[in-house]
Design a protein around this motif. Structure first.
Motif, PDB file in Angstrom:
ATOM      1  N   LYS A   1      15.740  76.031  79.794  1.00 24.37           N
ATOM      2  CA  LYS A   1      15.793  75.549  78.415  1.00 24.37           C
ATOM      3  C   LYS A   1      17.232  75.521  77.913  1.00 24.37           C
ATOM      4  O   LYS A   1      17.674  74.543  77.292  1.00 24.37           O
TER       5      LYS A   1
ATOM      6  N   ASP B   1      13.906  80.525  80.515  1.00 26.77           N
ATOM      7  CA  ASP B   1      14.864  80.431  79.414  1.00 26.77           C
ATOM      8  C   ASP B   1      16.172  79.793  79.873  1.00 26.77           C
ATOM      9  O   ASP B   1      16.825  79.078  79.108  1.00 26.77           O
TER      10      ASP B   1
ATOM     11  N   GLU C   1       8.628  73.375  75.086  1.00 30.72           N
ATOM     12  CA  GLU C   1       7.782  74.371  74.418  1.00 30.72           C
ATOM     13  C   GLU C   1       6.333  73.881  74.400  1.00 30.72           C
ATOM     14  O   GLU C   1       6.068  72.728  74.075  1.00 30.72           O
TER      15      GLU C   1
END
Length: 464
Positions: free
Chosen positions: A178, A175, A167
């Protein structure tokens, strides 16, 4: 640090022409990787020279550092799925295979893997890493975590992945990347029993799980959720998740049976009550439980399901297969298993007795009368036991089951057809109502005795 390497790097950094400077860096890099094993101090010095530089020309730094990282990763079994990719300029695209082969040759000796790990650790350990090389340092962190996993240092590997800036960094991160990192961290933390930290990263993964359709990622997520429920003693939820995962055909048959075994184990450890009864019934209908698992597990499951009293020798046999966190002590004394068996045996007594003294109940539960009473009271308060307590007489009265409360209902089915019923909580009764019922019963008994005495003529009639 290697002083000779430092001098060479300082000399190259003073070259004004970027093309010549790049060529000199690559020549030095090729020289360092030519020995077997290479000098770890020299490689650490070169790596730190790039990752800590604030004035490095990006066109030079990314090309040279990219080749450096490729050589360090070469020959490992690291899964690059979800890691940052390394791109080289068109001018240096042919160097990819060259440095990959150089890395394979450099670390193929018996000492190579140890040197590789020390180099990666040395480059990352100093901190103060520049923002321009986040992509390359991210790959190094994945590599470091992978090398620590091979040594079964689960916590160290998790901490290496935690250092990846997901982040607010200069790199655009999807995404899905992550999510992959978060799930890896969760699984590593669970391996070393750090389920508190794992829950934090699992919560972050939960916010992103909807973005992926990858079956392996979804499976890892479900398995992590089951294990978190298990570690946090939420055994009913854990059993449901384990059983769900055990049907996934993407998992090897042996692993699926392990998931099924975990489902049976956690269902037995769950607190006694209607929810556990439904889970036990579902597992009992799974043929694999009786054909593929140890007999002690299926026997224990059936005793729990049919509300038979469980003996101590059976408990000890079952306890031998528990994991460390499932042997934790609970409030009131004893382990999780001992509490589960105690509560189960309290409910099983309700099928045998109308009432029982706390002293007798304690003998069955291997507790003193006071703790036996506390166990029963807690189950009644949580609506997991149909009973009430006569405090002056030290008795536990079991409330009679209704005529339709059959084994089929206790198993969570209607007529045995597998149709789920809604959970029925025990309806609370006021103490005044219970007192009135007892007065009524006593009065009826007194009247019956008086009538019998009069019929036998034991009391002369009262004269008019």
């Amino acid at each position: 640090m290697d002083s000779k390497a430092e001098q060479q790097l300082a000399s190259i950094a003073n070259i004004s022409n970027q093309k010549e400077r790049t060529t000199s860096y690559l020549a030095l890099l090729s020289t360092l990787f030519s020995s077997q094993p290479p000098s770890k101090d020299a490689l650490i010095t070169l790596g730190r020279h790039f990752v800590t530089s604030m004035s490095m020309a990006m066109v030079v730094g990314r090309r040279v550092l990219g080749s450096y990282v490729i050589a360090l990763c070469a020959g490992t079994s690291m899964d690059t799925t979800g890691t940052a990719s390394i791109t080289l300029d068109d001018e240096g695209s042919g160097e990819n295979q060259q440095f990959m082969q150089a890395g394979i040759n450099a670390f193929k000796s018996s000492e190579g893997e140890e040197v590789r790990r020390d180099v990666v650790e040395g480059v990352l350990a100093g901190g103060n890493l520049s923002g321009w090389c986040e992509e390359q340092t991210t790959v190094l962190r994945h590599l470091y975590a992978h090398l620590l996993q091979l040594e079964e240092d689960w916590l160290g590997a998790a901490k290496a992945l935690m250092q990846i800036p997901l982040e607010g960094g200069s790199r655009l991160i999807s995404d899905e990347e992550k999510l992959a990192v978060y799930i890896k961290i969760v699984r590593l933390l669970l391996e070393c029993g750090e389920w508190g930290q794992a829950q934090t990263y699992f919560s972050r993964a939960s916010l992103l799980i909807h973005v992926t359709k990858d079956k392996e990622t979804n499976l890892s997520y479900k398995l992590s959720q089951a294990r978190l429920f298990d570690f946090s003693a939420r055994f009913n939820e854990a059993a449901q998740k384990y059983h769900e995962v055990s049907f996934d055909s993407a998992i090897a048959e042996e692993d699926r049976l392990q998931m099924l075994k975990a489902a049976v184990t956690t269902s037995i450890l769950a607190p006694a009550g209607p929810q556990r009864s439904r889970i036990l019934a579902t597992l009992n209908r799974d043929d694999r439980v009786h054909s593929s698992l140890p007999p002690s597990l299926s026997t224990m499951l059936r005793k729990m399901l049919l509300e038979y009293i469980v003996r101590q020798e059976e408990v000890k046999e079952f306890e031998a297969g528990l994991e460390d966190h499932q042997r934790a002590t609970v409030e009131g004394g004893g382990t999780v298993l001992e509490r589960a068996v105690r509560e189960h045996n309290v409910g099983a007594c309700g099928k045998v007795y109308d009432n029982i003294s706390f002293e007798a109940l304690g003998n069955i539960l291997n507790l003193d009368a006071e703790n036996a009473e506390n166990t029963a009271r807690r189950m009644i308060e949580q609506c997991r036991l149909r009973a009430w307590i006569d405090q002056p007489l030290h008795l536990l009265y079991f409330e009679s089951r209704s005529s339709h409360d059959t084994d089929a209902e206790a198993q969570g089915t209607a007529g045995g057809l597998g149709i789920e019923n809604k959970e029925k909580e025990v309806e609370p009764r006021l103490w005044s109502e219970r007192w009135d019922d007892r007065i009524r019963e006593t009065s009826i008994k007194v009247e019956a005795l008086a009538e019998q005495i009069q019929q036998k003529g034991l009391i002369p009639p009262i004269p008019a």
